[in-house]
Structure formats: structure tokens, C-alpha cells
Design a protein around this motif. Structure first.
Motif, PDB file in Angstrom:
ATOM      1  N   SER A 247       0.976  -1.415   0.243  1.00 31.14           N
ATOM      2  CA  SER A 247       0.065   0.187  -0.190  1.00 31.14           C
ATOM      3  C   SER A 247       0.578   1.352  -0.141  1.00 31.14           C
ATOM      4  N   GLN A 248       1.644   1.260  -0.224  1.00 29.94           N
ATOM      5  CA  GLN A 248       2.897   1.999  -0.276  1.00 29.94           C
ATOM      6  C   GLN A 248       3.495   2.608  -1.249  1.00 29.94           C
ATOM      7  N   LEU A 249       3.578   2.471  -2.590  1.00 29.90           N
ATOM      8  CA  LEU A 249       3.339   2.411  -4.154  1.00 29.90           C
ATOM      9  C   LEU A 249       3.109   3.794  -4.244  1.00 29.90           C
ATOM     10  N   ALA A 250       2.681   4.444  -5.467  1.00 31.08           N
ATOM     11  CA  ALA A 250       3.194   5.870  -5.681  1.00 31.08           C
ATOM     12  C   ALA A 250       1.462   6.129  -5.355  1.00 31.08           C
ATOM     13  N   GLY A 251       1.350   7.755  -4.829  1.00 32.72           N
ATOM     14  CA  GLY A 251       0.101   8.460  -4.420  1.00 32.72           C
ATOM     15  C   GLY A 251      -0.665   8.626  -5.328  1.00 32.72           C
ATOM     16  N   THR A 252      -2.548   8.204  -4.684  1.00 32.17           N
ATOM     17  CA  THR A 252      -3.666   7.809  -4.930  1.00 32.17           C
ATOM     18  C   THR A 252      -3.690   9.692  -5.503  1.00 32.17           C
ATOM     19  N   ASP A 253      -4.150   9.641  -6.959  1.00 25.20           N
ATOM     20  CA  ASP A 253      -4.657  11.105  -7.011  1.00 25.20           C
ATOM     21  C   ASP A 253      -5.766  12.100  -6.642  1.00 25.20           C
ATOM     22  N   GLY A 254      -5.427  12.781  -6.037  1.00 22.49           N
ATOM     23  CA  GLY A 254      -7.022  13.032  -5.267  1.00 22.49           C
ATOM     24  C   GLY A 254      -8.456  13.187  -5.970  1.00 22.49           C
ATOM     25  N   THR A 255      -7.689  14.268  -7.283  1.00 21.29           N
ATOM     26  CA  THR A 255      -9.285  14.247  -7.324  1.00 21.29           C
ATOM     27  C   THR A 255     -10.543  13.887  -7.896  1.00 21.29           C
ATOM     28  N   VAL A 256      -9.990  11.844  -7.808  1.00 22.66           N
ATOM     29  CA  VAL A 256     -10.090  10.682  -8.078  1.00 22.66           C
ATOM     30  C   VAL A 256     -11.190  10.221  -7.243  1.00 22.66           C
ATOM     31  N   PRO A 257     -12.547  10.182  -7.225  1.00 25.14           N
ATOM     32  CA  PRO A 257     -13.108   9.677  -5.723  1.00 25.14           C
ATOM     33  C   PRO A 257     -12.698   8.365  -5.480  1.00 25.14           C
ATOM     34  N   MET A 258     -12.611   7.640  -4.348  1.00 17.13           N
ATOM     35  CA  MET A 258     -12.176   6.635  -3.472  1.00 17.13           C
ATOM     36  C   MET A 258     -13.800   5.899  -3.422  1.00 17.13           C
ATOM     37  N   PRO A 259     -14.343   4.803  -4.316  1.00 15.64           N
ATOM     38  CA  PRO A 259     -15.433   4.415  -3.892  1.00 15.64           C
ATOM     39  C   PRO A 259     -14.763   3.235  -2.923  1.00 15.64           C
ATOM     40  N   ARG A 260     -15.906   2.967  -2.145  1.00 18.73           N
ATOM     41  CA  ARG A 260     -15.652   1.776  -0.450  1.00 18.73           C
ATOM     42  C   ARG A 260     -17.074   1.607  -0.837  1.00 18.73           C
ATOM     43  N   GLN A 261     -17.167   0.342  -1.970  1.00 17.42           N
ATOM     44  CA  GLN A 261     -18.253  -0.200  -2.514  1.00 17.42           C
ATOM     45  C   GLN A 261     -19.156  -1.660  -1.928  1.00 17.42           C
ATOM     46  N   LEU A 262     -17.343  -2.611  -0.751  1.00 14.06           N
ATOM     47  CA  LEU A 262     -17.592  -3.741  -0.304  1.00 14.06           C
ATOM     48  C   LEU A 262     -19.337  -3.801   0.864  1.00 14.06           C
ATOM     49  N   PRO A 263     -20.139  -4.995   1.018  1.00 13.08           N
ATOM     50  CA  PRO A 263     -21.008  -5.035   1.648  1.00 13.08           C
ATOM     51  C   PRO A 263     -20.366  -4.441   3.447  1.00 13.08           C
ATOM     52  N   HIS A 264     -21.721  -4.425   3.996  1.00 16.31           N
ATOM     53  CA  HIS A 264     -21.224  -4.522   5.551  1.00 16.31           C
ATOM     54  C   HIS A 264     -20.431  -5.424   6.076  1.00 16.31           C
ATOM     55  N   ASP A 265     -19.559  -5.021   7.284  1.00 20.19           N
ATOM     56  CA  ASP A 265     -18.178  -6.309   7.139  1.00 20.19           C
ATOM     57  C   ASP A 265     -19.597  -6.877   8.590  1.00 20.19           C
ATOM     58  N   VAL A 266     -19.256  -8.265   8.869  1.00 20.70           N
ATOM     59  CA  VAL A 266     -20.053  -8.663   9.762  1.00 20.70           C
ATOM     60  C   VAL A 266     -19.202  -8.521  11.315  1.00 20.70           C
ATOM     61  N   PRO A 267     -19.499  -8.344  12.562  1.00 22.79           N
ATOM     62  CA  PRO A 267     -18.917  -7.701  13.283  1.00 22.79           C
ATOM     63  C   PRO A 267     -18.977  -9.273  14.273  1.00 22.79           C
ATOM     64  N   ASP A 268     -19.425 -10.266  14.360  1.00 20.57           N
ATOM     65  CA  ASP A 268     -18.938 -11.697  15.152  1.00 20.57           C
ATOM     66  C   ASP A 268     -18.762 -12.499  13.868  1.00 20.57           C
ATOM     67  N   TYR A 269     -17.716 -12.206  13.250  1.00 24.68           N
ATOM     68  CA  TYR A 269     -17.416 -12.896  12.295  1.00 24.68           C
ATOM     69  C   TYR A 269     -16.578 -13.955  12.815  1.00 24.68           C
TER      70      TYR A 269
END
Length: 970
Positions: A247-269
Motif C-alpha cells: 500500500s506504499q506505492l505511488a500516491g493516489t490522485d486526490g481528484t479521483v473518487p475513492m469507491p468503498r463498495q464492499l458490503p457491510h462487515d459482520v462484527p461477529d465473524y
């Protein structure tokens, strides 16, 4: 009490080590402890202990090891811990996994991960420290060979990951120096592990030793490049604490949206820690585009697993997550790849009206936007390999998880993409998960009911949540009452307020996607009474050829609607079976079900006739056998193949007979039992055989078939005779003889008289038995019934042997051998050679006795009669003892005792223990002799066999031993 497998296998009670025997015996315990609570197939155990697959050759040794291990466990109060799993060809060690150090390690690391994911680093560190301290040495130390080494490597990898997780957590709270101390020995042993190198460099940097960190990274990159012929991801910028290098490669272009589309996590997995670790390892690897496929049956938790892992590793993918439900299984049509690309491009910041209409340009834009980005892409519910392939990013900086109920060989075979199967939760995991859902108070108050509820789920997380939801809605109800209520109707309980959360709906999506023949087979399997099925039986149910049935089974396996059990045999999960049966009742007329069941019973009956015809040559076929009709029964090239089929189908045949009786196929029921009983009398648990015979008696009566009733009464009497219950055997045989005379069945009269003579012989009426046997012998010769003639000669030999007329006995036995050879009965030859060996032993000819006993033992693999084998081993042990070969005598006696243990035959066990006692006494081990003698006497307390006094008399020597007298006076 504690079991240890994280090092040499040990058992300690109150700090005292309990002797566990030789390395092979400890190895057996290690395998069973690793799988604590779960069945382990005999084939698997053999491969672990002997590194081969010669199950037939190794089974005798395994019996011995299991018997000795049972004895060791009994000494610490674990009376029934080691059990055979009926019909599964497996052993199970029923111990609490918390007693096993490795399972405690797994629990502690899982709880630590959960704590760390919630940023409770102090608790996570405490848990991981305790888990790591359980390790003492190489795990499973007694297991050798490739399979043992594979298991050991996997366990070591879990330990290594726990060490790295502990270091990450300590870095997160600033314990840099402690991390450096902890990692130094690991770094020496794992010089190319990039995750470890990142942690070391980050710890150096955080401790203010930036120059040392820079030198280390430069040296590591050179070392990695030389060994791997490629560059690592780790570079001089990757020095922030707590974040993986990728996760420490080149930085992210701040103008591009950062999608967070994963379904909700299960707290008692709960559960699947090995798969979570595997995903970690694959995502952290380098050099190629990262893609993994998750497959598994419906309801097993594939999407939840991927979502939980994605949330847990969110920091690894700082540029976001894309998620697509491709709707391959559901009420809506599957999402086309072009529509999926449209959704992804919009999520990546492309205005909807700017998404290219041309398919190629749309795909090219997707690849360009994904290039160089550290993103997680989850493609859920894809139809097939082609569906997934069009959505895989080309970039090697992201990671893609493809989820499907179907296996995707197009990805794994053509593209080398790794495929992981998500399996149902283990017994321990399902109890933990349900305990968390229903709450600790209710779970702790009724642990047995919680276990029952967990078992109902069949290990499916969706089913566990459905159960938990139902339990939660009834806060005042007892768990035991709810378990009774849910048994049999779990499919109809709703999990939440959406139709998608019912098990019935989830299963339907997979079944509705099948082609007609696999769909028909799925419904038919709901009606199949057995536990596993082969293509031939499936073909009979469907009235198709075997090749067609095989293709249909393979299709169901690829859809995870059935699982491979063994080679060419398949097994269906209980909840899927229940769903298939319910659906068959809704979708197909009952006449169709009845016709399929009749074909199946025809196939089993005629295949059994073919198998027994090879194993018992000369034996008469059951009367009034129906024509096979449209089914094609199996034929067998050898008696070994026939015997393998009988062994594989033993459990199925019992359930088949139950179903035949319940559905009114009375003739099939008693004819199947009458066909197979003599083969199944030879080995295994006799109680299931007796249940079959009782059903056969009821169905022959319902069928109005008097000859079938007479034969079944005689067979049931024979079953009790085998286990030395001569009173009940005599009563049943007398009833059969009376009925045979009433209806004029001359052949059955002869058989009943013959069997009654055997009872007379065992109960002391020897002269009466001889008169009866002479009459039977004359009758058999008059009608040309060679098998009956051979048995009569053999039993006359037994009678004269009891009277002490050894020469006459030997003459009868030799005449019996001639007839056995003529009819080709290997079992008969084995039986008579054992008797000749007994005579030779009594005549002071141990070498001759040994040779004759070995003839019987040499035939065992083709006969598989454990009673004959047990007797032959006991005689061989006694012959070795008389020849002064005490070590060989002890080995044969131990094996005889083990086989007697498997037969649950206390008299045979006691006889073997007597020889063991005498052999131990001969070598001066009087304490050991006393233990064996005491054990034999304990076994004899449970039997009233007429010969038990003979055994007691031989044990009297140990009562007069000085040490024994001291014990008595004390």
C-alpha cells in the motif's frame, strides 16, 4: 488434562505425563487431535502413518494402534473418546478441542485478530503472546512423509503469521525495540519474506535508526533480486508503521473518487482462519496480477468471507474497493459484462453520460483507470469463467476476488488462477458462532442444546444466522425446546425480513440454473436413502446410462450441490438433501418417485446378488428374485472387487432396506437382507446387521412369503450365534425349523437342523450334535448340496475335537477342505485351516500350527472375515509363544486383541489377552502380565459364554503370583 501436538505428542493430567506408547501410536493420536471432534477417514490415517495408500495391508496394524490408544485413554477417564464412525470408514476422537494446545492456539489467534481489527492492540498482544508461548518444538513430531510435512508446514506458517501480526500490533503502540528483538531470529530464517522485511525496516525507522533502515532495505532488494529475478515491492518509501508494503506505492490522485463498495462487515465473524490467512498470503505476493477464485456451496459464506477479509485489509487498498453482484443466481437476470463495466467506470469517477458506448473503448478505459491503483475488486456471483474474465483488471497493483457457486476451471486451468473452496464450518466453529449470536448466558446454560442447534446448521453460516435469529425472537424459550422445534423445518425459517435470506431461496437459485438432467438428478438425490452414491446407482434412479449419470453428478459437483466423497462417489449435505426432497415432492408426481425407488432397489438387489455370488460360490440365490427390468446391475471381475463394493455400500444397504420397508417394497427389503447377511456377518458392527434382519422378518411376514420368513428367522439366529448368544440363537432356529416343517420346506429344514446342531455343540450337548450332523451330512450328499456338506464335515470335526478325538477331528477337517476346494469357497478353507492349526497346537506341533494359521491369514484380504482372522492371530501368537519367540507372540496377540475390540467380542479379546499375559510372564514382566490378566477377567464378567471358564483357569496362574497375593491381602 492437556493434549500437546505443538511438539512431541503428549498427554498430561495434573502435571503428570501419561504413557502413550510407541511413535506410530502417538502419531495416530496426533492425527486425531489435529482433527479433534471431526471424523478422519482410514485412508487418510494410513497415508499419514505409513506414507502409502495400502489400506488393506495397513488396516490390521491400525486396529492394533486404535485398540492400544483406547486403553491409554481409558486410564485417564476417557472411556468412549475414540470411536469408529459407522458407515464412514473413519475414526473420531471426541475430546474438547480446548484440551488440545493447537486448537487453543487457533482460538487465541482468531480472537487476537478480532481485537486488533477493532484497534484493541493491548488485548491482541496479550492473546498472541499466550498463543505463541504454546509452541514448544516441531508440531506433529511423530508424523513423517510428505503429507505430515505438508501439515507441519501449514501449522508453522500459521505460527509465523501470528508472530508477524504480533509485531505489527506492537509497532502500532510504539514498542519498536521489542519488535526488533522479537523479529531478529525470524529474519535470519526467513530472509526473503517481504512482510517481515517491511516490519523490520519500519521498526528501525520508528526507533530513529533511519540510516540502518535505509541500508537494510537496499541490501534486501539486492538479495531479493538475485534470488527471485524480479524486484520486490518494498522500497525506501515503505517505512510507515502498521501498513503493508504493497500500500506504499505511488500516491493516489486526490481528484479521483475513492469507491468503498464492499458490503457491510459482520462484527461477529467466525471461522475460516486458514482461508483468511491464504488470502493474506496471496494478496501480499509479488510479480503477477493478483486474482483468486472463491467457490463453495450456497449458504457457505463466500461473500461474507470476502467482505470480512476486505474490510480487515482495507489499509492494503488505499485507492478503494469495487464490488459487483453479477446476479448469476437470483431472481434477476445476470449482469452483463458491459453493464458491470459501466457501473465500475461511474464508481471510478467517469460521468455516466461520458461512459463510452463502444464495448472495446469501455474496456480500455476501465483498464487505464485501474492501472497503478491499489484497489480491491470483488466479482460476486459470476456465471462462469468467461463472465469473470471480461472484468479482470490487467493491473498488477490491485487484487481481485472472484466468487462463484460453480467451479471455474476456465480461470484456474487456462490462466493459472488460484481457486479456494469455502467449506462448511467445523463442529467447534459452528458452536462458537452460534454461541456469539445467541449470547453467552443462554449458550452456557444449555451447552448440549447449543451443540444440537449447531449440528442442525450443517456448518452453513447462513443457517446458523437463521437459527440465531429464530432463537433471538424467542428469548424465554429453552434452547432444547427450540432445537426440537427446528429439526426438520429449518429450511422454512426466515432469517430476516427479506426473501433472499431464507435457505430455500438461496438453494433454489443454484438448482434453477441447472440443465434438465442434472436438475432431475438433484431432485432424485433428495429421495436417495443412502449417504453416498456412485454413478451406477444414479443411473438406475434416472433410467439413463452410466456415462450420462456421471456427467450429471460432475455438473452437480461443479455447482457445489454435491461433494466428492471418495473416488467416483458423491455425498450431499443434509440441508441440501432436505431441500431436494421437499422440492421433489412439489415438482414431481409421486408415481415418478416410486418408479425411481423401485429401479434403485432392483439395482441394489441384483448387484448384491452378483457380488455375493463371487464371495459365496455355491450359495443358493434368494427365492422369487425379480427380473432386473430396465436397470443394469454391476458385475465384478474378482472377489476382491465384489468385497470392496459390499464394504462401501454397507451403510447404504441398511438405509435402503429401511426405505424399502417404509414404502411398501417388502419383497425387496427381505431379499436384499437375505442376500448380503452372510457377507456382513463376517466383520463390523453386528447390531446393524440384526436391525436389517428384524426388518427383513417383518417385511417377509408382510409379503406373505413363508419361505422368506423361515430363511430370515434362521439368519437372525445365525447372527446371535456369531456373538455367542446361544440361547436366543437356539430359540429363533427352533421357530424357523417348526415353520419349515409346517410348510414342507425340506432344504430349510436341513439348514435349521444343521444350525441347531452348532448351538448344541457350543452348549455342551456334543453327542446330540454329532447325531444331528451325521443326518445333515447324509441329506446334503443325497441332494448334492456341496456347501452344506462341507459345513457338516467341518462341524463334525469341531464336535470330535471337543471330545478329545483329535485324529477323527483331523480327518473330518481334511474331508471338509476337499469339498471347500471343490466349491471354491475361500472362507470355508480359512475357517477349516484355523481349526487344523488349533489341533496342531494341542498336539505339540507349533511350527505346523503356525503354517496352517498363516494360510488363513493369507486369504484374509479376499475373505475379510474378522472372526476367522482374530482366531488365526491368537493361535499364531500361542504358537510363537511355544517356540520361544516372545516378541512375535506379543505382536500377534496385540493384533488379535485389536480385531476382537473392533468386533466387540469380549471372549476373543480375553483369549488374546491371556496369550499376551503368558508371553509377558515368560519374559519376566509379571506386572504387565497382571494388567493383561486383570483386563481379561474384566471382559469375561460381561459374558456367560460356556468357554469362559477355560480362560479363567488359564488366568489362575496370575492370581497365585506373589504380587497378586499382596494385592488381594491389601
Amino acid at each position: 488434562m492437556e493434549f500437546t501436538i505443538l511438539g512431541p505428542t503428549e498427554l498430561t493430567v495434573g502435571g503428570r505425563a501419561i504413557p502413550l506408547g510407541a511413535a506410530k501410536q502417538r502419531g495416530l493420536l496426533a492425527v486425531l487431535l489435529y482433527h479433534a471432534g471431526d471424523p478422519v477417514r482410514v485412508e487418510t490415517i494410513v497415508e499419514f502413518l505409513w506414507q502409502d495408500s495400502a489400506v488393506h495391508a495397513r488396516r490390521p496394524l491400525l486396529y492394533t494402534l486404535a485398540s492400544r490408544l483406547r486403553s491409554a485413554l481409558r486410564l485417564v477417564g476417557l472411556e468412549d473418546a475414540l470411536v469408529r464412525v459407522p458407515g464412514a470408514g473413519a475414526y473420531r476422537l471426541a475430546v474438547d478441542p480446548e484440551l488440545v494446545d493447537y486448537h487453543r492456539f487457533l482460538r487465541l489467534t482468531a480472537e487476537a485478530r478480532q481485537a486488533i481489527d477493532q484497534h484493541h492492540h493491548d488485548r491482541g498482544i496479550d492473546l498472541l503472546t499466550g498463543a505463541i508461548e504454546l509452541w514448544r518444538d516441531d508440531p506433529l513430531a511423530e508424523l513423517r512423509g510428505a503429507r505430515g510435512e505438508h501439515l507441519r508446514r501449514d501449522m508453522r506458517e500459521k505460527q509465523f503469521r501470528a508472530e508477524k501480526l504480533l509485531a505489527e500490533s506492537e509497532l502500532a503502540i510504539g514498542r519498536h525495540e521489542r519488535v526488533l528483538t522479537r523479529l531478529e531470529p525470524l529474519l535470519i530464517e526467513n530472509q526473503l519474506d517481504e512482510g517481515l522485511a517491511r516490519l523490520w525496516a519500519t521498526a528501525l525507522h520508528a526507533a530513529g535508526r533511519t540510516h540502518d533502515a535505509r541500508d537494510f532495505v537496499a541490501a534486501y532488494r539486492r538479495r531479493y533480486r538475485r534470488a527471485m529475478r524480479t524486484d520486490p515491492v518494498l522500497d525506501l518509501a515503505a517505512l510507515q508503521p502498521g501498513v503493508p508494503a504493497r500500500s506504499q506505492l505511488a500516491g493516489t490522485d486526490g481528484t479521483v473518487p475513492m469507491p468503498r463498495q464492499l458490503p457491510h462487515d459482520v462484527p461477529d465473524y467466525t471461522g475460516h482462519t486458514a482461508l483468511l490467512d491464504e488470502l493474506d498470503a496471496l494478496a501480499a505476493g509479488d510479480g503477477i496480477a493478483k486474482v483468486v477464485v472463491l467457490t463453495g456451496m450456497p449458504g457457505v459464506g463466500k461473500t461474507t468471507l470476502a467482505g470480512h477479509w476486505g474490510h480487515r485489509r482495507q489499509s492494503w487498498f488505499p485507492d478503494g474497493q469495487l464490488y459487483l453482484n453479477a446476479e448469476a443466481h437470483g431472481p434477476a437476470p445476470p449482469v452483463r459484462p458491459q453493464e458491470a463495466l459501466h457501473r465500475f467506470l461511474v464508481a471510478l469517477g467517469v460521468p455516466a453520460d461520458r461512459v463510452p458506448a463502444d464495448a472495446e473503448r469501455r474496456l480500455e478505459l476501465y483498464h487505464r483507470l485501474m492501472s497503478g491503483r491499489r484497489m480491491l475488486v470483488v466479482l460476486d456471483n459470476v456465471v462462469d469463467s468467461d463472465h469473470a474474465r471480461q472484468l479482470l483488471p490487467r493491473s498488477d497493483t490491485g487484487f481481485t476476488v472472484v466468487i462463484s457457486r460453480n467451479r471455474l476451471p476456465g480461470l484456474s486451468v487456462r490462466h493459472g488462477i488460484r481457486s479456494l473452496t469455502v467449506t462448511p464450518l467445523s463442529y467447534l466453529e459452528r458452536q462458537r458462532m452460534l454461541g456469539r449470536i445467541v449470547g453467552g448466558r443462554r449458550a452456557g446454560a444449555e451447552p448440549a442444546a447449543l451443540e444440537t442447534l449447531a449440528r442442525l446448521s450443517d456448518g452453513l453460516p447462513l443457517a446458523l444466522r437463521v437459527i440465531g435469529e429464530h432463537v433471538g425472537s424467542r428469548p424465554d424459550a429453552r434452547l432444547g425446546d427450540l432445537a426440537d422445534e427446528l429439526a426438520g423445518r429449518l429450511l422454512d425459517i426466515e432469517g430476516d425480513d427479506t426473501d433472499e435470506m431464507t435457505l430455500r431461496t438461496v438453494f433454489a437459485w443454484s438448482v434453477n440454473a441447472l440443465d434438465p438432467l442434472p436438475a432431475r438428478l438433484f431432485l432424485a438425490l433428495g429421495l436417495f436413502p443412502g449417504s453416498t452414491i456412485g454413478a451406477e446407482a444414479a443411473a438406475a434412479m434416472l433410467a439413463v446410462d452410466v456415462a450420462g449419470a456421471e456427467r450429471a453428478l460432475d455438473r452437480l459437483a461443479r455447482a457445489h450441490l454435491v461433494d466428492h466423497d471418495t473416488f467416483r462417489r458423491y455425498r450431499m449435505h443434509d440441508l441440501l438433501r432436505q431441500y431436494a426432497a421437499d422440492r421433489a415432492g412439489e415438482d414431481e408426481p409421486s408415481e415418478q418417485h416410486r418408479a425411481a425407488l423401485r429401479r434403485l432397489l432392483d439395482w441394489y438387489l441384483h448387484t448384491a446378488v452378483n457380488a455375493v455370488g463371487l464371495l459365496e460360490p455355491g450359495r443358493q440365490v434368494v427365492p422369487d428374485l425379480p427380473e432386473p427390468g430396465e436397470v443394469k446391475p454391476m458385475t465384478f471381475a474378482s472377489d476382491c472387487a465384489a468385497l470392496r463394493w459390499c464394504e462401501a455400500e454397507r451403510t447404504n444397504l441398511l438405509t435402503m432396506v429401511r426405505r424399502a420397508a417404509a414404502e411398501g417394497f417388502h419383497r425387496h427389503a427381505w431379499q436384499i437382507v437375505d442376500t448380503v447377511h452372510e457377507v456382513f456377518d463376517r466383520s463390523g458392527d453386528q447390531e446393524d446387521m440384526r436391525e436389517m434382519l428384524r426388518i427383513a422378518l417383518d417385511t417377509a411376514t408382510a409379503d406373505g412369503h413363508d419361505l422368506g420368513r423361515v430363511g430370515t428367522l434362521a439368519n437372525l439366529g445365525g447372527s446371535y450365534f456369531t456373538t455367542h448368544d446361544y440361547h436366543r440363537a437356539g430359540r429363533l432356529l427352533t421357530e424357523a425349523l417348526h415353520l419349515a416343517r409346517q410348510h414342507g420346506y425340506a432344504d430349510m429344514q436341513r439348514i435349521c437342523r444343521h444350525n441347531l446342531a452348532s448351538v448344541q455343540l457350543r452348549t455342551g450337548a456334543t453327542l446330540t450334535a454329532i447325531d444331528t450332523l451325521r443326518e445333515v451330512l447324509a441329506d446334503c450328499r443325497a441332494v448334492g448340496e456341496a456347501t452344506g456338506e462341507a459345513y457338516a464335515l467341518h462341524n463334525l470335526g469341531d464336535a470330535h475335537h471337543r471330545l478329545g478325538h483329535r485324529d477323527e477331528a483331523r480327518a473330518f477337517y481334511r474331508q471338509a477342505l476337499v469339498v471347500w476346494d471343490r466349491v471354491g469357497s475361500l472362507r470355508g478353507r480359512s475357517l477349516t485351516h484355523v481349526r487344523l492349526a488349533e489341533l496342531s497346537l494341542e498336539a505339540g506341533q507349533p511350527e505346523v500350527a503356525l503354517a496352517q494359521g498363516r494360510v488363513a491369514l493369507g486369504l484374509h484380504d479376499r475373505v475379510t472375515d474378522d472372526t476367522i482372522r482374530c482366531d488365526a492371530l491368537t493361535i499364531s501368537a500361542e504358537a510363537q509363544l511355544r517356540l520361544g519367540r516372545h516378541r512375535d507372540a506379543l505382536a500377534d496377540a496385540a493384533l488379535a486383541r485389536a480385531v476382537g475390540d473392533e468386533l466387540a467380542d469380549p471372549l476373543r479379546q480375553a483369549r488374546a489377552l491371556v496369550v499376551s499375559a503368558e508371553a509377558l510372564s515368560a519374559v519376566g514382566d509379571h506386572d504387565g502380565a497382571l494388567v493383561r490378566g486383570r483386563e481379561a477377567l474384566g471382559l469375561l464378567d460381561d459374558t456367560d459364554h460356556p468357554q469362559q471358564q477355560v480362560v479363567r483357569d488359564r488366568l489362575a496362574t496370575y492370581h497365585d503370583h506373589p504380587q497378586r497375593r499382596e494385592e488381594r491381602s491389601a
